[in-house]
Design an enzyme around this catalytic site. Structure first.
Site, PDB file in Angstrom:
ATOM      1  CE  LYS A  32      -0.785   0.123   5.035  1.00  0.00           C
ATOM      2  NZ  LYS A  32      -0.105   1.386   5.328  1.00  0.00           N
ATOM      3  CB  THR A  33       3.954   2.263   1.820  1.00  0.00           C
ATOM      4  OG1 THR A  33       3.387   2.031   3.105  1.00  0.00           O
ATOM      5  CG2 THR A  33       4.828   3.509   1.883  1.00  0.00           C
ATOM      6  CG  ASP A 219      -1.339   4.548   5.178  1.00  0.00           C
ATOM      7  OD1 ASP A 219      -2.099   3.620   4.835  1.00  0.00           O
ATOM      8  OD2 ASP A 219      -0.131   4.374   5.426  1.00  0.00           O
ATOM      9  CD  GLU A 220      -2.174   1.485   8.549  1.00  0.00           C
ATOM     10  OE1 GLU A 220      -3.236   0.834   8.601  1.00  0.00           O
ATOM     11  OE2 GLU A 220      -1.057   0.966   8.445  1.00  0.00           O
ATOM     12  CD  GLN A 250      -3.188  -5.081   8.084  1.00  0.00           C
ATOM     13  OE1 GLN A 250      -2.067  -4.899   8.585  1.00  0.00           O
ATOM     14  NE2 GLN A 250      -3.416  -4.899   6.797  1.00  0.00           N
ATOM     15  NE  ARG A 580       2.074  -7.382  10.884  1.00  0.00           N
ATOM     16  CZ  ARG A 580       1.663  -6.635   9.865  1.00  0.00           C
ATOM     17  NH1 ARG A 580       2.412  -5.641   9.446  1.00  0.00           N
ATOM     18  NH2 ARG A 580       0.547  -6.902   9.227  1.00  0.00           N
TER      19      ARG A 580
END
Length: 642
Positions: A32-33, A219-220, A250, A580
């Site tokens: 996504k980044t 974002d997020e 998430q 992770r």
């Protein structure tokens, strides 16, 4: 365009969709980044003005990573930068920027002080004492949390409280706000709540910022609270070009006000919004993703997606049950040693746990075996006493209403102004000639520091404070304080990056960065140390090997999370922990565990039963670990007898 060539088809679609509202549902490890960075670079390449682009992140680390990616892309494609760079930063940094520029319409001065959590609790503690309230019922953390909740939800305490407790909370809230106003200070939550309030009462400021950024990225989005959600809507009101990135799977921060329902609300606010789902994972093995998908699919509150990857199949999920937390810690250490023998650096290994209390047994085992580790719960750089002491001089010099900073520095380093003199001074009492001389010397020092800040570049002004206030002499002559001296020298190094700003802007930016940095869990670059941290703190990070310790009922999921919504969030947290890992997940649990002075006998976590048994295996090194643990226990018994 070449700038999009490295993106997969769905990422490219997201990067090309610049006009209108866009919801990017981005699974863990789906890039996504990278997608947002390429999207911003693509907008600039197509003729968009960089200064009209806004990208909001949740941590300084994420913001810096995005800036670096954008700069690298533009340089690689030789795309010229016209005007200022896009604003890429956290919500709170955005709030500071807006309030510094336009806050006076709300009564917020330009040189306001930003209180960190410790300072906020100090103010609240004094008010609790002033109101003569029971410190157990009205503890500073509990009251601070209540006040924070009001601000994040953009509400205030009920004017007609029903209970004595609610009445006292209201009185504390009002007194706290009045104290901050006298100090010309804002707490962390004010940076967003007051920005929203500014736009509500000042149509001029609102209109300016509605036209300020043509392209907005958030974002997020699943982690936004009411204030952040409202601010995002206002800023996008001018052009309607808003792209939000989020993943309900998430969403793990409801306890601090985050509301994943904002993603659902986004589709109602922008009914014509496009929805693009990023499902290809570039981080983990096929087996890790299969296990993660099998767990998260049990949640009812989510947007349907199924992560996949073209990575290798990978190893099964490891699962080991130990007798107690001591054996569990010994196993973790032995497993890390075995990983080292297989060529996996310690810096690529992380041990995750549900509560900070679990770290004790792990740390003891690491110390015993001399395995270097980093516990991500320690005191952050800007929260260290000596750093806060130095910065307090700068804060008070810029804002003489900041009584909290003034109290901190009056006799720091020691200059003969004890508690009695300080009380007389702050109380406006008459002072003896010798007392007046000490106080006058302090006031003259502040005047000189204020002059240095307004005329010298940032690093020189800080050096002036370091020497004139006496830190240099005080710490240099004390061998026990050598570390504090080194920390202040590091602060001097950090300050150099603000030297290009005109005085006093460099110092203002230093203070802003210091205030905002305390809100993040910022991980330093991976090195030769194993990282120990909670599953919550692991969000946004990745490691080759993830060890999840303490997968027991009552611990993970936590005993306090028992209703359906809370259990779904606990499951999301487990999902985050699993994803992770790049190559390997090892899960441990103990049959009995000593926590908070009590022994608990817990069943295996219900989440373990949600992973297909075909994906789980006991470690093939089990016998080796058993031998290592037995040998360690034998050595302990010998040492004890000696």
């Amino acid at each position: 365009m070449a700038i999009l060539e490295s993106l997969n088809p769905m990422q490219q679609e997201a990067a090309r969709t610049a006009e209108g509202a866009l919801l990017i549902v981005a699974g863990a490890g789906s890039g996504k980044t990278k997608t947002i960075a390429h999207r911003i670079a693509h907008i600039i390449a197509k003729g968009g003005r960089p200064g009209e682009i806004l990208a909001v992140t949740f941590t300084n680390k994420a913001a810096n990573e995005m800036k670096t990616r954008i700069e690298s892309l533009l340089a690689r494609e030789r795309i010229p930068m016209r005007g200022e760079f896009p604003f890429v930063g956290t919500f709170h940094a955005l709030g500071v920027s807006i309030l510094r520029a336009h806050g006076r319409a709300l009564g917020v001065p330009k040189h306001f002080t930003i209180l960190d959590e410790e300072d906020s609790r100090k103010v609240i503690k004094e008010l609790i004492q002033e109101f003569e309230l029971d410190p157990d019922t009205y503890s500073p953390p509990r009251v601070r949390n209540a006040i924070s909740q009001f601000k994040n939800e953009l509400t205030e305490p009920d004017e007609n409280p029903e209970s004595p407790y609610e009445k006292n909370i209201r009185n504390l809230y009002l007194a706290y706000e009045a104290t901050l106003a006298r100090m010309k200070a804002l707490d962390f939550d004010d940076l967003l709540a007051k920005t929203v309030r500014l736009f509500e009462i000042d149509p001029v400021s609102r209109a300016f910022y509605e036209k300020r950024w043509r392209y907005i990225h958030i974002d997020e989005y699943q982690d936004t609270n009411r204030a952040q959600y409202t601010l995002s809507r206002i800023l996008a009101g001018g052009f309607g070009n808003i792209a939000v990135v989020g993943d309900i799977d998430q969403a793990i921060y409801s306890w601090r006000g985050a509301d994943w329902r904002n993603i659902v609300q986004f589709e109602k606010d922008w009914p014509d919004a496009r929805i693009i789902t990023l499902e290809e994972n570039y981080r983990s093995t096929k087996l890790i993703l299969e296990a993660a998908n099998a767990v998260i699919v049990r949640n009812k509150e989510r947007k349907e997606k199924n992560l996949f990857t073209n990575n290798e199949a990978g190893e099964p999920i490891g699962l080991v049950a130990l007798e107690d937390e001591r054996q569990e810690a010994a196993f973790v250490v032995a497993y890390i040693e075995a990983l080292g023998e297989r060529g996996i650096p310690k810096g690529e290994i992380a041990v995750l746990f549900r509560t900070n209390a679990q770290s004790r047994a792990l740390e003891e085992a690491f110390l015993k075996k001399n395995i270097p580790y980093r516990l991500v719960t320690g005191v952050k750089f800007y929260e260290r006493k000596e750093i806060k002491d130095v910065l307090a001089y700068l804060k008070y010099a810029l804002n003489e209403a900041d009584l909290l900073s003034k109290k901190r520095i009056l006799n720091t380093p020691p200059r003969g102004i004890g508690k009695i003199l300080a009380l007389k001074y702050f109380g406006g009492q008459n002072l003896s000639p010798s007392e007046q001389k000490k106080v006058s010397s302090f006031e003259k020092l502040i005047h000189e520091i204020r002059k240095a800040i307004s005329t010298q570049k940032a690093s020189d002004a800080l050096k002036y404070v370091f020497k004139k206030a006496g830190f240099d002499t005080f710490y240099r002559g004390n061998k026990l304080e050598a570390d504090r001296l080194e920390n202040i020298k590091e602060l001097l190094s950090v300050t150099k990056k603000f030297d290009e700003r005109n005085p006093p802007e460099g110092i203002e930016e230093l203070l802003t960065e210091a205030s905002l940095a305390t809100s993040d869990t910022e991980i330093i670059e991976k090195d030769s140390m194993v990282t120990l941290l909670t599953a919550h703190a692991a969000k946004g990070l990745e490691f080759r090997v993830i060890i999840i310790a303490g997968m027991e009922e009552g611990l993970f999921p936590h005993a306090l999370s028992q209703d359906a919504a809370e259990l779904e969030e606990e499951r999301r947290l487990f999902y985050v922990a699993i994803t992770r890992a790049k190559e390997k997940v090892m899960i441990t649990l103990a049959r009995k565990r000593l926590l908070f002075g009590e022994i608990f006998y817990n069943d295996p976590s219900r989440f373990l039963g949600e992973i297909p048994s075909t994906l789980v295996a006991g470690t093939d090194l089990a016998d080796d670990f058993s031998n290592r643990i037995a040998k360690d226990e034998e050595e302990d018994e010998i040492n004890a007898s000696e």
